[in-house]
Write an enzyme that holds these catalytic residues in place. Sequence first.
Site, PDB file in Angstrom:
ATOM      1  N   ASP A 177      47.107  38.628  41.062  1.00  0.00           N
ATOM      2  CA  ASP A 177      47.697  38.893  39.748  1.00  0.00           C
ATOM      3  C   ASP A 177      48.873  39.858  39.854  1.00  0.00           C
ATOM      4  OD1 ASP A 177      46.082  37.765  37.302  1.00  0.00           O
ATOM      5  OD2 ASP A 177      44.581  38.312  38.788  1.00  0.00           O
ATOM      6  N   VAL A 178      48.692  40.913  40.636  1.00  0.00           N
ATOM      7  CA  VAL A 178      49.749  41.915  40.765  1.00  0.00           C
ATOM      8  C   VAL A 178      50.998  41.293  41.386  1.00  0.00           C
ATOM      9  CG1 VAL A 178      50.391  44.074  41.896  1.00  0.00           C
ATOM     10  CG2 VAL A 178      48.124  43.841  40.866  1.00  0.00           C
TER      11      VAL A 178
END
Length: 390
Positions: A177-178
């Site tokens: 996600d990051v």
Amino acid sequence: MSSGQDLPLSGVRVLDLSRVLAGPYCTMMLADMGADVIKVETPRGGDETRSWGPPYAGPPEDGMSAYFLAVNRNKRSLRLDLKSPGGLEHAMRLARQSAVVVENFRPGKAAELGLDYQRLSRDNPALVYCSISGFGQSGPYRDRTGYDYVIQAMSGLMSITGPAEGPPCKVGVAISDVLAGLHACSAIVAALYQASQSGQGRHIDVSLLDCQIASLVNVASNYLISGQPPRRYGRQHPNIVPYQTFQARHGALVVAVGNDRQFEKLCRLLGQPQLARDERFADNPSRSRNRDALVPLLQQCLAGKDRDHWLQALAAEGIPAGPINELSEVFADPQVRERQLVDESGEFPLLRSPLCFQGRRLPTGRPPPRLGEHDSDFASEPCEGEDGKG
């Protein structure tokens, strides 16, 4: 940089229709750089990460979980019911007034709502529109839900993470996600620059799976060049030796020798200069082939003295090394404190942006918002329902 007028994205409005992590991480970075980010949340509880606790900053019913706080600084929260005609129309009006829209609906959902790029760009041709999803807007998996753990597994990341003789492991943070948020932010800034020159926006398609595979970098390249699947090396590096964890007396440390000159220095420091002249270890390819012979020799030397002794000695010789810190040690570290990565000026401590412009850390202008905290900023237009009433 003391005011919003000094920030790189001052004057750029972002309509944030995303939730959970990848999209909010992207829009937080834009907000840190001065963009006016309007975080649209459902009136029924808001972004679901508000309830992803404990821990919470305050009562759980306030919806200020530590998870939510991590990715929502510098934003305004507006409650909108996108399932109601009034709420949807309000979102469309905001999109016409925005330079950027970020969404992470399942592929096709934005079009169902009438909030897709094709619809919104008719009235706003310069609009930069970013869609973030697990698998992208095309392909046989486009309709699947792609959470970080699944992406770590499918991308091959888990296959190269963990003990050499043990099972595959996930990374301890939702790294897929990051990384997707970082790639999305980079693409948005590039598209904003192009739009400023041409007046034409772009639709950006960001996939968690694409970003995670791309972020395998040298490991993916090793496979593409050699055709050999990589194996897990645990605390070691697949290409560089010695580049791993060692156990000293009273603690472990990482020693990261990146070239032959550093290896020579290490051997002298350990009182074993002959190792650097040994043909088995004279250069990195040789050390990589003969790591099973070299590493125990280095470990035996390092085990003889305290970790802190070695950290000081290695630093003095310019050999990269560091302790394996717990988070309590991380935030007490003098380097971290000097760099002012934690903002403790508000109601609760927050991480700050890692970016510095002109030698100054980007400010935390707004704490993460409470649900609907900024509804009144938009009181002249209906927030939900045809009559605009809550």
